[in-house]
Every structure is written in C-alpha cells, then in structure tokens.
Design a protein around this motif. Sequence first.
Motif, PDB file in Angstrom:
ATOM      1  N   LYS A 252       0.770  -1.237   0.000  1.00 50.03           N
ATOM      2  CA  LYS A 252       0.000   0.000   0.000  1.00 50.03           C
ATOM      3  C   LYS A 252       0.803   1.290   0.000  1.00 50.03           C
ATOM      4  O   LYS A 252       0.310   2.315  -0.428  1.00 50.03           O
ATOM      5  CB  LYS A 252      -0.952   0.008   1.194  1.00 50.03           C
ATOM      6  CG  LYS A 252      -2.145  -0.847   0.896  1.00 50.03           C
ATOM      7  CD  LYS A 252      -2.854  -1.298   2.119  1.00 50.03           C
ATOM      8  CE  LYS A 252      -3.718  -2.493   1.809  1.00 50.03           C
ATOM      9  NZ  LYS A 252      -4.052  -3.225   3.006  1.00 50.03           N
TER      10      LYS A 252
ATOM     11  N   LYS B 134      -1.430   2.680  -7.813  1.00 50.72           N
ATOM     12  CA  LYS B 134      -0.243   2.045  -7.250  1.00 50.72           C
ATOM     13  C   LYS B 134       0.987   2.330  -8.094  1.00 50.72           C
ATOM     14  O   LYS B 134       2.083   2.497  -7.556  1.00 50.72           O
ATOM     15  CB  LYS B 134      -0.452   0.535  -7.127  1.00 50.72           C
ATOM     16  CG  LYS B 134      -1.343   0.190  -5.954  1.00 50.72           C
ATOM     17  CD  LYS B 134      -1.445  -1.292  -5.729  1.00 50.72           C
ATOM     18  CE  LYS B 134      -2.369  -1.546  -4.538  1.00 50.72           C
ATOM     19  NZ  LYS B 134      -2.560  -2.948  -4.266  1.00 50.72           N
TER      20      LYS B 134
ATOM     21  N   GLU C 241      -6.005   2.990   0.628  1.00 52.95           N
ATOM     22  CA  GLU C 241      -6.524   2.248   1.755  1.00 52.95           C
ATOM     23  C   GLU C 241      -5.956   2.815   3.056  1.00 52.95           C
ATOM     24  O   GLU C 241      -4.787   2.694   3.339  1.00 52.95           O
ATOM     25  CB  GLU C 241      -6.187   0.771   1.651  1.00 52.95           C
ATOM     26  CG  GLU C 241      -7.448  -0.053   1.759  1.00 52.95           C
ATOM     27  CD  GLU C 241      -7.147  -1.485   1.400  1.00 52.95           C
ATOM     28  OE1 GLU C 241      -7.132  -2.286   2.312  1.00 52.95           O
ATOM     29  OE2 GLU C 241      -6.913  -1.767   0.227  1.00 52.95           O
TER      30      GLU C 241
ATOM     31  N   ALA D 234      -2.995   1.735   6.246  1.00 56.13           N
ATOM     32  CA  ALA D 234      -2.036   0.785   5.713  1.00 56.13           C
ATOM     33  C   ALA D 234      -0.920   0.522   6.718  1.00 56.13           C
ATOM     34  O   ALA D 234      -0.711  -0.546   7.096  1.00 56.13           O
ATOM     35  CB  ALA D 234      -1.452   1.295   4.410  1.00 56.13           C
TER      36      ALA D 234
END
Lengths: 262, 244
Positions: free
Chosen positions: A99, B74, B98, B101
């Motif tokens: 992430k 990403k 998100e 993380a």
Amino acid sequence: MALKNILITFRRYCPLLWNLASRDFTLKYRRSFLGIAWSILNPLLMMLVLTQVFGLLLKIQVENFPVYYIVGSSMWTFFSEATNLSMSSIMGASTLIKKVYVPKYIFPLEKCLFALENFIFSLIAVVIVMLFQRFVPPATALLFFIPVLYCFVFSVGIGLILSALAVFFRDVVHLYSIVLTIWMYITPIIYPIEVVQDSALIYGIIQCNPMYYYVGYFRDLLMYNTIPDLRFNLICIAFSLGALALGLLVFKKTQDKFILHI
Amino acid sequence: MAEPYAIEVKDVSMHFNMNKEKLENLKEYFIKFMKRDLRYEKFAALEDISFQIAKGDVFGIVGLNGSGKSTLLKVISGILKPTTGSVITRGQIAPLIELGAGFDMELTARENIFLNGSVLGYSKKYMQERFDQIVEFSEMQDFLDTPMKNYSSGMVARVGFAIATMTIPDILIVDEILAVGDFRFQEKCENRIREMLEGDTTVLIVSHSIDQIERLCKHCLWLEHGHIKMIGETEEVCNAYKKG
C-alpha cells in the motif's frame, strides 16, 4: 548521484527503522509479567541446562565452561535470530508493501537491528555468568564491538538473501531451520575446537564456517586476552562484505517482483 | 508551459503473469522448470496509458470494478513498477491508498501515529509537533491508549485520514476512502480536501461515487479494461460514463 539519492532516502526512512525496531521490542514483552527480564533470563536458563547436560554427561573439558558457552552462544543467538526474523520480514510487512512505497530493504535491516538490541541485553547475562564464576574479563573485552559489527554485516547480507528467497519459495522457511541446526553444530559453541582436531574433514568444514571466526573472535577478546591478527580480521571482513554484496545483489534483482508474490 | 506537470504518466503498461497454477513450492517449480512447463497467462491491467495532471488540479478516475484504477494509483505512487513506460511525479506524495495501511493493530493509536508518520517518511520531531492536531481531527482523544485492534473500521479510517492530511502534501492520492466513516466525518474529509485545493496540492481521487467526483474534481479520466476510454472535463466524462 545515484548513491547520493539512496543515502537521502535512507536518511528519510531512518525514523521508520527505529520505530519498527522499537515496535518489535514493545510487542515482544507486552503482557508478559517479567517483561524485559526475559531477555536476560532466557540465555541464563539455556546456559544452565546446556552446561549441565554437556558438562556432566559428555564431560567436556573447558576451563570456565559456563563462560565459554554463554559467550559463544550469545553471538550465535544474535546471528540465528537476525537471519530468521529477516527471512520472514518481507512477508510480514506485506500489508505495508502493498500500500505504501517504502524502500524494502528496511524490513530485513530492521529485524537485524532488533536482534542486535536483544543481543545487547543478552550481554547482561554474560556479565552475570562472569560474576558468578568469578571470572575477570581481560582489557581486550572492550573491543567486543568489532566481531559484533562483522557479524551484524554478515547477518544483514544473509538476511537480505533469505528474505528475498522466502517471498518466492516458502519452502526456504522450513529448510532454513534445519540449516540453522546443522550450522550451529559445526560452530564450536558447546564444544571446544580441539575436540574435532583429529578429523580433518570436520575440522576443514569448520574452517569454512564464517560463524566460527566471529564466535572465536568474540571469545578471544572476552576470555583469552588476545586480539586476533590481521589475517583473521581480513577473513572476517571478507565473509561479511561478501555476504552483504551478494545479499544486496539478490535483493536488488528481485525486489520489484515481491509485490506480485506476497 | 512554464509550470511543470505534477504527474506525468508516459506510455505505462502493466502486465501481470497470471500463473495457471500457483507455484509456491520449490520442488514443483523445479519440476515444471525442467519440463519447460511454466505456463503463464499474460494479463494486461493497464495498456499504453499516457496523461498529465497539472499542478493544483483535482483529478478523478472513474471506471468499473477491475478496470485498473487501483493499479494505476499504485503505479503512480511507486508501489508497483510498470512493465513498460514511466511515471514522473514532482513533489511529495501522501498516499491514502486504503487508510490505515501502516498500522499495527497490536499497538495503540498513539504508537501508531508515530509509526505511520515514519512510514510516510516524517521525523519524530515533526510528528510530535503535529500530534495534537491529528488527535483533534480524528476525535480519538478518549481512545489514544487503546490497541487499535479494538477500533471499528471507521475509527481506524479517521486516524488514517488525519495522519495523511496533517500536512499539505504536494500530491494527495485518495482511493475510495471516503466511503467509510459516518456522513459527518465524510463531510469533514471533503472540507479538508477542499482546503488543500486552495493551496497548491494536486489531488487524485478514485471513487465509485460519481456525485463525489462531480463535486470535487475538475478533470476526469475514465478507464475501461486498462485503456483510457475518455479524458477531459469532469462534466463531460461523468455524463458519458453514466450513460455508458
């Protein structure tokens, strides 16, 4: 220029390195009654068991056997802990790696630092055993950080290799625990090197074992008032830098593919 | 143009090797390798994507599930390396891909704030200065020393958002995060994003909520099966997307 960039990124992520290491440290002892004392108790209790078994049953003749054992084993534990934790570090950090962009070598390196922290605590156990045995360490003991540094660099190298391999092949995790056991027995920790001098083969194998040099170096300083000569130092450095170079190479080649496998 | 783009995406393609069977075993791999039986299926998540985002723009990405939106984010934030092509970003990126993380659920919120700050590359001193501000924004004063595993997902998201937006980053990436949290907090987040817009921050938003995109974004990109279907003013793209 490229090197400069790497250093700048490293500096930026230094706090992360410390935060992760201190996280591991707090979590290790959270909710345990004796807490941090385990870091010292653990090697002490292990020493009691093993010196009893090997000293009484196998009649190993070494002067100051408890000191001999705990000095050697603290170094060994440092190495085995550092490499073992590094190995699963990338997999353990998968949520993060997926992430956020973070330089990935941070994770194995952090585990080695964490193992170093634990090692420093285990030195207290070494001192306690010395006090108990009325063993006065020689002045050379002050140089103890040299073999620790060698061993640290070596561990980082091996840790980088293992962490990269374990991402692609989980088998490595199981295999390495066996490798570590064999490796421990070909390192003179619970026996003196003289025991195997009759067998040229085993003696030869031990001579190729980097850990033999680091453990030997550590003992020379802490127990025998000797500073190993230049040749010995060069062997240590060659092993450390060799492992580190190989580790960096393997890691660099594979790190972009980690994310597809974790 | 004198002002350089904040984000430049040049001919980016992202291919995944989809293994027909999952090989995580050394023995299997070796046998297959010897038999030359390692079969992969190429899957193109992104194909020849090129676009630029000007500094200070608010840029939305829309598309159906699996169209490559998250992959694109990403790639832009540097987590994935594109198979071909390149991405140039100018300035510091605070990714919101998100929320939460970098959190370790065993740790308390207090510890996590510092950990997460360092994940984003901030120093301890810097985090200490902003600690109160983060706590205040997330409204978590009473739960600071509770392990985060006891938090609800909305609470985790609050802390995550507060950390990611504590400073005005050059580039902010928002992926579906506003979906969690109650309406009051969503409003608060949107206000915070608007505040940033008044500065120089470039914001990249992925959302399934067309309303939100229409409210916040100036420009928009519509992805379909890894290709750019349409790019331009939000109104045009959104209208086409809704019909589409």
